[in-house]
Design a protein around this motif. Structure first.
Motif, PDB file in Angstrom:
ATOM      1  N   LEU A 213      27.504  34.856  38.314  1.00  0.00           N
ATOM      2  CA  LEU A 213      28.916  34.528  38.525  1.00  0.00           C
ATOM      3  C   LEU A 213      29.847  35.268  37.562  1.00  0.00           C
ATOM      4  CD1 LEU A 213      28.717  30.722  39.351  1.00  0.00           C
ATOM      5  CD2 LEU A 213      28.599  32.704  40.870  1.00  0.00           C
ATOM      6  N   GLY A 214      29.362  35.591  36.365  1.00  0.00           N
ATOM      7  CA  GLY A 214      30.181  36.382  35.446  1.00  0.00           C
ATOM      8  C   GLY A 214      30.451  37.773  35.989  1.00  0.00           C
ATOM      9  N   ILE A 215      29.440  38.383  36.605  1.00  0.00           N
ATOM     10  CA  ILE A 215      29.618  39.710  37.209  1.00  0.00           C
ATOM     11  C   ILE A 215      30.622  39.631  38.346  1.00  0.00           C
ATOM     12  CG2 ILE A 215      28.453  41.613  38.386  1.00  0.00           C
ATOM     13  CD1 ILE A 215      25.857  40.744  37.050  1.00  0.00           C
ATOM     14  N   VAL A 216      30.484  38.589  39.177  1.00  0.00           N
ATOM     15  CA  VAL A 216      31.406  38.423  40.305  1.00  0.00           C
ATOM     16  C   VAL A 216      32.827  38.221  39.796  1.00  0.00           C
ATOM     17  CG1 VAL A 216      32.015  36.961  42.262  1.00  0.00           C
ATOM     18  CG2 VAL A 216      29.615  37.521  41.831  1.00  0.00           C
ATOM     19  N   ALA A 217      32.992  37.396  38.769  1.00  0.00           N
ATOM     20  CA  ALA A 217      34.339  37.172  38.210  1.00  0.00           C
ATOM     21  C   ALA A 217      34.949  38.487  37.743  1.00  0.00           C
ATOM     22  CB  ALA A 217      34.261  36.168  37.067  1.00  0.00           C
ATOM     23  N   SER A 218      34.151  39.345  37.120  1.00  0.00           N
ATOM     24  CA  SER A 218      34.645  40.651  36.676  1.00  0.00           C
ATOM     25  C   SER A 218      35.122  41.486  37.864  1.00  0.00           C
ATOM     26  CB  SER A 218      33.552  41.400  35.916  1.00  0.00           C
ATOM     27  OG  SER A 218      33.226  40.745  34.713  1.00  0.00           O
ATOM     28  N   ARG A 219      34.364  41.442  38.970  1.00  0.00           N
ATOM     29  CA  ARG A 219      34.754  42.197  40.163  1.00  0.00           C
ATOM     30  C   ARG A 219      36.104  41.712  40.708  1.00  0.00           C
ATOM     31  NH1 ARG A 219      30.085  44.187  43.156  1.00  0.00           N
ATOM     32  NH2 ARG A 219      28.793  45.263  41.607  1.00  0.00           N
ATOM     33  N   ILE A 220      36.280  40.391  40.722  1.00  0.00           N
ATOM     34  CA  ILE A 220      37.523  39.843  41.269  1.00  0.00           C
ATOM     35  C   ILE A 220      38.704  40.216  40.370  1.00  0.00           C
ATOM     36  CG2 ILE A 220      38.723  37.753  41.999  1.00  0.00           C
ATOM     37  CD1 ILE A 220      36.282  38.518  43.707  1.00  0.00           C
ATOM     38  N   VAL A 221      38.505  40.134  39.060  1.00  0.00           N
ATOM     39  CA  VAL A 221      39.574  40.517  38.132  1.00  0.00           C
ATOM     40  C   VAL A 221      39.921  41.988  38.306  1.00  0.00           C
ATOM     41  CG1 VAL A 221      40.189  40.795  35.705  1.00  0.00           C
ATOM     42  CG2 VAL A 221      39.019  38.729  36.451  1.00  0.00           C
ATOM     43  N   GLU A 222      38.917  42.824  38.459  1.00  0.00           N
ATOM     44  CA  GLU A 222      39.152  44.251  38.638  1.00  0.00           C
ATOM     45  C   GLU A 222      39.957  44.515  39.903  1.00  0.00           C
ATOM     46  OE1 GLU A 222      39.139  48.364  38.246  1.00  0.00           O
ATOM     47  OE2 GLU A 222      38.595  46.852  36.774  1.00  0.00           O
ATOM     48  N   ALA A 223      39.663  43.759  40.969  1.00  0.00           N
ATOM     49  CA  ALA A 223      40.338  43.991  42.246  1.00  0.00           C
ATOM     50  C   ALA A 223      41.733  43.387  42.298  1.00  0.00           C
ATOM     51  CB  ALA A 223      39.495  43.419  43.392  1.00  0.00           C
ATOM     52  N   THR A 224      41.927  42.248  41.645  1.00  0.00           N
ATOM     53  CA  THR A 224      43.196  41.522  41.773  1.00  0.00           C
ATOM     54  C   THR A 224      44.088  41.574  40.541  1.00  0.00           C
ATOM     55  OG1 THR A 224      42.281  39.414  40.963  1.00  0.00           O
ATOM     56  CG2 THR A 224      42.059  39.893  43.331  1.00  0.00           C
ATOM     57  N   GLY A 225      43.487  41.854  39.379  1.00  0.00           N
ATOM     58  CA  GLY A 225      44.247  41.818  38.137  1.00  0.00           C
ATOM     59  C   GLY A 225      44.583  40.415  37.677  1.00  0.00           C
ATOM     60  N   LYS A 226      43.874  39.409  38.227  1.00  0.00           N
ATOM     61  CA  LYS A 226      44.177  38.010  37.886  1.00  0.00           C
ATOM     62  C   LYS A 226      43.013  37.382  37.116  1.00  0.00           C
ATOM     63  CE  LYS A 226      46.930  37.259  42.069  1.00  0.00           C
ATOM     64  NZ  LYS A 226      47.094  36.452  43.297  1.00  0.00           N
ATOM     65  N   PRO A 227      43.298  36.612  36.054  1.00  0.00           N
ATOM     66  CA  PRO A 227      42.238  35.846  35.393  1.00  0.00           C
ATOM     67  C   PRO A 227      41.539  34.958  36.429  1.00  0.00           C
ATOM     68  CG  PRO A 227      44.260  35.776  34.118  1.00  0.00           C
ATOM     69  CD  PRO A 227      44.613  36.413  35.424  1.00  0.00           C
ATOM     70  N   THR A 228      40.210  34.921  36.378  1.00  0.00           N
ATOM     71  CA  THR A 228      39.457  34.285  37.459  1.00  0.00           C
ATOM     72  C   THR A 228      38.299  33.465  36.928  1.00  0.00           C
ATOM     73  OG1 THR A 228      40.007  36.111  38.975  1.00  0.00           O
ATOM     74  CG2 THR A 228      38.130  34.727  39.565  1.00  0.00           C
ATOM     75  N   LEU A 229      38.162  32.248  37.458  1.00  0.00           N
ATOM     76  CA  LEU A 229      36.972  31.429  37.256  1.00  0.00           C
ATOM     77  C   LEU A 229      36.181  31.430  38.559  1.00  0.00           C
ATOM     78  CD1 LEU A 229      38.366  28.236  35.442  1.00  0.00           C
ATOM     79  CD2 LEU A 229      37.579  30.374  34.415  1.00  0.00           C
ATOM     80  N   VAL A 230      34.880  31.675  38.461  1.00  0.00           N
ATOM     81  CA  VAL A 230      33.998  31.627  39.626  1.00  0.00           C
ATOM     82  C   VAL A 230      32.925  30.582  39.337  1.00  0.00           C
ATOM     83  CG1 VAL A 230      32.447  32.913  41.133  1.00  0.00           C
ATOM     84  CG2 VAL A 230      34.429  34.059  40.134  1.00  0.00           C
TER      85      VAL A 230
END
Length: 778
Positions: A359-376
């Protein structure tokens, strides 16, 4: 298209200083500029930096409690006490455990290892785990890459008469644990000259102190853990990694050889990227999906057959990990793009049965794509949620979550990352709290994360010689990043999405008969943008691509920006639902068509009429159908030209006329003569017959009758046409329908029956005719 990061071009050093150091150090001026911008401004520090060696490693006994720890370990060895190395499940922890195990075994210790289960125990010491070890006969515990926050378990062990030696590098808690000894590079009572050792770096120091000589056989493992943990690659870490890479390139460890084999790495050419993107992730995959002790076995075995089998298992686990990440990231990205989440500044994405280990890897992907702090977060069987968060520089995730510590079952982390567990009842409150913290720092208006750009170069100057000169600064990593090079080509060519799912991008930068290949991972969706852009500036790291034994220069893209409004050609004669994939403002010239296609639009898109006042939502304008005339389109484009960065043209036509053309005067004359000699023509029943008689296409005949009707040449009553006797003379071109057809034909010629470059030129000229297209490069 705006850049993902806020670009910061590093200042140009004084020319005189560059020339002086280039001559003294025998270096290319470009390399000297890079060194100066890294704070290396004299010959001595530059030469030391470029020649890392054993002499740059600090004395391990300078670490606080090191002598005390060494004495206790030697005492345990002499007394044949069972020593347990208590490790961690990531690459740093696995290599730390391996070094400590090998060192103690070489000294004749009675030693075993213990690595906690990521899912059932979690990171660091646990009282239940310590109790289990003590019951099994452990008489000394040595933690590696953990322990500094394990106050309660360590207090328990010490109370049972079992000493605990903590070797760690993580953030120091307010209260240190009551361990027998704490070896930590930033110990508050210590004065060690370098505080950024990794867990394996501290373990290496303990090994060196125990052996009373440099642990030369451990450089390879120290390099893997140091690179894998993303610590600063300066000072002695740079020396450790440099020496380790040399050793890895000729390592006889069966496990290293087997790992290189399954990862497709040429062992003799192992570098920091091989470790960061191939070896460390594979070791991490073991702990993410199962038992990390297999990683220790792989790295320490002397049996080539066992190493081969373990490496194959590691590869299988890594492939599983990659699939988990791909599947979960796809679902999470869909969730991130819902209308509700698009309005949020932070994201909290939850799902049942997501694999906790990735889930940490996925959170990094979402932040990279959206520029938003993300909890997964994944929902567990007990209906609690557990997972990881990642952030951006402008938002301290630890501080934000710390405001709601009482909502969480457990929580820890730092500025950019966090891990937590929470009950379902408190999830909504935490999600609202994150938004409140984002409002408090005005996150919506904060600048993007900064990207420091070392050099701006034209394409012809990006050469193999330049790459080789830059490689003198390697190994690259945290605090010594690979140079970021900005290149603005004359043209971008050969743009194509690659990979099984078209997730990646390849293209060429061209200028002055020179080409440079670019690879952009996870950027496949931007193929249209690059193709449409007038001018592109690309920023990336220069390297080599090896394919079938052939080496070519390649820039690995970090970011890019375009200038001018992007014009994307999606012209079509058939409107399908798939075309309406953009988060955009869709402009309709036909009210009927707008009503018919309302269900095609995404939930986060807006449909507007071209004939009414509107504001562009988002930065993309889609022209769905063809305007009635070019003047109407020009007015619309100029009225909103400050509101959009991307213009997409469908230019659908329900009834095209350009190819049919305008009737000739002879054809008009034939119809006129017919109307003067024939009366009572029923257009409902006789239209096709009349068209055939006059050798006209039916659609063209309908237009001609409309013109005659407007000019008073014919009368039509209840569908029956009669010629008008001696009608007043009138110019055919004065009829409104004639003028409308002329305008539509012109619009079709310019907007539909033109090639892409002709269309782009016309649109650019009519968006801002006197000022040129606006720039949106950040």
């Amino acid at each position: 298209m705006k850049s993902r990061y806020t670009w910061q071009y590093l200042p140009q050093p004084r020319a005189a200083l560059v020339t002086e150091l280039a001559e003294k150090c025998q270096l290319a001026p470009a390399v000297v500029r890079l060194l100066i911008n890294r704070g290396l401004t004299d010959q001595t520090t530059i030469e030391k930096f470029l020649n890392p060696g054993v002499d740059q490693l600090h004395d391990p006994l300078l670490l606080f409690d090191m002598q005390k720890a060494v004495d206790r370990i030697r005492q345990a060895i002499e007394a044949n006490q069972l020593i347990t190395v208590y490790g961690d499940y990531d690459a740093d922890g696995v290599t730390s455990t391996s070094i400590m195990l090998e060192t103690l075994e070489s000294l004749g210790a009675n030693v075993n290892i213990y690595i906690p289960d990521r899912f059932n125990e979690g990171y660091g010491p646990h009282e239940s785990s310590f109790k289990q070890l003590l019951d099994a006969g452990t008489q000394l515990i040595v933690t590696v890459d953990n322990g500094i926050s394990g106050n309660a378990p360590i207090a328990y062990a010490q109370a049972q008469g079992v000493d605990v030696i903590v070797t760690d590098h993580h953030e120091l808690p307010p209260e240190l644990p009551p361990a027998f000894a704490i070896v930590h590079p930033r110990h508050p009572q210590g004065h060690y000259p370098f505080g950024d050792l990794s867990g394996v770096g501290v373990a290496f120091k303990v090994a060196r102190a125990l052996l009373e000589e440099t642990a030369v056989d451990s450089f390879d493992l120290a390099a893997i853990g140091t690179i894998g943990d993303l610590v600063s690659l300066t000072d002695e870490n740079r020396a450790l990694v440099s020496l380790g890479l040399q050793q890895l390139q000729q390592s006889t460890r069966p496990g290293i050889t087997a790992l290189c084999e399954v990862a497709g790495i040429e062992q003799a050419k192992i570098d920091e990227q091989s470790i960061g993107f191939a070896i460390a992730p594979r070791l991490n995959a073991l702990g993410r999906l199962g038992d990390a002790k297999d990683g220790v076995k792989l790295l320490t075995t002397f049996d080539p057959d066992e190493a081969t089998e373990l490496a194959k298992f590691v590869q299988t686990q890594n492939e599983r990990r990659q699939q988990y990440v791909k599947d979960i990231a796809a679902t999470a990205m869909e969730m991130a793009q819902t209308p509700e989440n698009q309005q949020r500044q932070t994201l909290v994405l939850t799902h049942a049965d997501w694999h906790e280990g990735v889930l940490g890897i996925v959170a990094s992907r979402i932040v990279e794509a959206t520029g938003k702090p993300t909890l997964v977060l994944t929902e567990r069987e007990d209906h609690t949620y557990k997972g990881s968060g990642r952030s951006v520089q402008a938002f301290n995730l630890f501080n934000a979550l710390d405001q709601y510590r009482d909502l969480m079952i457990s929580f820890g982390g730092h500025h950019m990352a966090a891990g937590l567990a929470i009950t379902a009842d408190n999830l909504a409150a935490l999600s609202a709290g994150l938004e409140a913290q984002a409002d408090a720092v005005d996150l919506r208006h904060q600048a993007h994360d900064a990207l420091k750009i070392d050099l701006q170069l034209p394409v012809p100057e990006v050469t193999t010689d330049f790459l080789q000169a830059c490689q003198q600064l390697a190994p690259f990593g945290t605090d010594n990043p690979a140079p970021q090079i900005a290149v603005t080509p004359e043209k971008v060519t050969d743009v194509r999405a690659i990979g099984a799912d078209k997730a990646h991008l390849k293209f060429k930068l061209t200028a002055a008969n020179a080409n440079l290949d670019v690879i952009a991972f996870q950027k496949g969706q931007y193929a249209e943008d690059l193709t449409a852009a007038d001018q592109v500036t690309v920023v990336g790291e220069l390297g080599e691509n090896v394919w079938q034994g052939r080496r070519t220069l390649q820039l690995q893209l970090t970011d890019f920006a375009t200038s001018g409004i992007e014009i994307i050609d999606k012209r079509t004669t058939h409107l399908t639902r798939h075309l309406f994939q953009y988060t955009a403002t869709y402009v309709f010239f036909s009210a009927k068509l707008q009503q018919q296609l309302s269900s095609y639009l995404p939930a986060d898109a807006t449909a507007v009429s071209a004939h009414e006042s509107f504001n562009v939502v988002g930065d993309t304008l889609v022209l769905v159908d063809l305007p009635t005339d070019l003047a109407a389109l020009t007015t619309l484009l100029q009225a909103h030209q400050q509101e959009y960065d991307k213009l997409i043209s469908f230019f659908y036509m329900a009834h095209p006329v350009y190819l049919a053309g305008m009737p000739t005067r002879a054809e008009f004359s034939r119809l006129f003569k017919f109307t003067t000699t024939h009366r009572g023509i029923n257009l409902r029943t006789q239209l096709t017959t009349l068209a055939n008689y006059l050798h006209l296409k039916k659609e063209l005949l309908i237009f001609m009758i409309q013109v005659f009707s407007e000019l008073g040449f014919v009368k039509i009553v209840d569908g029956v046409m009669d010629g008008v006797a001696q009608p007043a003379k009138a110019d055919l071109q004065s009829a409104a329908s004639y003028q409308q057809r002329q305008q539509q034909m012109t619009a079709e010629q310019v907007l539909v029956y033109s090639n892409y470059q002709e269309l782009k030129n016309w649109l650019n000229a009519h968006i801002v005719p006197d000022e040129g297209a606006k720039s949106n490069v950040s």
